[in-house]
Scaffold this motif. Structure first.
Motif, PDB file in Angstrom:
ATOM      1  N   GLU A 123      67.566  16.322  18.754  1.00  0.00           N
ATOM      2  CA  GLU A 123      66.795  16.993  17.694  1.00  0.00           C
ATOM      3  C   GLU A 123      67.525  18.209  17.142  1.00  0.00           C
ATOM      4  OE1 GLU A 123      63.017  17.900  19.426  1.00  0.00           O
ATOM      5  OE2 GLU A 123      62.511  15.795  19.787  1.00  0.00           O
ATOM      6  N   GLU A 129      60.094  16.070  11.558  1.00  0.00           N
ATOM      7  CA  GLU A 129      61.329  16.549  12.168  1.00  0.00           C
ATOM      8  C   GLU A 129      61.801  17.846  11.497  1.00  0.00           C
ATOM      9  OE1 GLU A 129      64.759  16.754  14.554  1.00  0.00           O
ATOM     10  OE2 GLU A 129      62.841  15.727  14.764  1.00  0.00           O
ATOM     11  N   ARG A 163      62.017  21.698  13.286  1.00  0.00           N
ATOM     12  CA  ARG A 163      63.224  22.516  13.261  1.00  0.00           C
ATOM     13  C   ARG A 163      62.963  23.873  12.618  1.00  0.00           C
ATOM     14  NH1 ARG A 163      68.494  19.633  13.360  1.00  0.00           N
ATOM     15  NH2 ARG A 163      68.116  17.540  14.160  1.00  0.00           N
TER      16      ARG A 163
END
Length: 220
Positions: A69, A165, A169
């Motif tokens: 990730e 995603e 972040r």
């Protein structure tokens, strides 16, 4: 067929390992958001395993997922370093999220009926409750859930996955950044509630203004 399967008893070892790995992954993600895992610092699997009361194996597995990730980098024979980001990288994430989510939200605002937006009230309330507690990891999770439920109305699973995603972040703190204040969380949660009210009322000018301000104001 295994005897345990014939007896209707599941084989526990694999399920338990997955469960532990998932719990450790959740705990590590929360520690990242809360600043407990410091950007630039190196952490070993055994040390983190001791902290969480588990073996090093599920910690390493969870850290490998975090490496995929982009949250940490693997250092052979040393452990895992938490990635340090710059304000520019954070601004770029916010820009990409806005390019992806704003057009979709505006399209949904024109097409989705009020009753459907009403069903999102619990998701908005969850962000407000976490904010009121000053629960940074809890707020981060509730915040993603609210955006996820909104975007899911577009019926595009790939869009939801990519946006999730990017959102995750965007929630990792910058090096040396102070812990997020409860007042900031409360203000951000209030934007969710105001947006939802405007969507229910089909007030498109207000919806557009709130959406753009939300993405311009913070990476939440």
């Amino acid at each position: 067929m295994h005897d345990t399967a014939r007896a209707g008893i599941p084989e526990p070892r694999k399920v338990l390992r997955h469960s532990v790995r998932g719990q450790v992954l959740d705990a590590l993600r929360a520690a990242l958001v809360d600043g407990e895992l410091v950007p630039g610092e190196i952490y070993s699997g055994p040390a983190l395993g001791e902290r969480f009361g588990v073996s090093a194996t599920p910690v390493r597995e969870a850290m490998q997922q975090l490496a995929l990730e982009g949250a940490v980098e693997c250092l052979p024979n040393r452990g895992f370093r938490v990635v340090s980001r710059t304000p520019r990288e954070l601004a770029e994430l916010a820009e990409v999220r806005a390019l992806l989510e704003v057009p979709v939200m505006l399209r949904l605002a024109r097409a989705v009926p009020a009753a459907t937006w009403e069903a999102l009230r619990p998701a908005a309330a969850a962000t407000a409750e976490a904010a009121a507690r000053g629960d940074v990891p809890g707020y981060a999770e509730a915040d993603r859930a609210f955006h996820r439920e909104v975007l899911a109305l577009a019926g595009n699973a790939q869009l939801v996955a990519v946006a999730e995603e990017l959102h995750r972040r965007a929630q990792w703190p910058l090096p040396g950044a102070p812990r997020v204040r409860r007042a900031d969380l409360v203000a951000d949660a209030a934007e969710h509630s105001a947006l939802l009210e405007a969507l229910i009322a089909a007030d498109l000018p207000v919806v557009e203004s709130l959406i753009r301000e939300h993405f311009a104001g913070a990476p939440a």
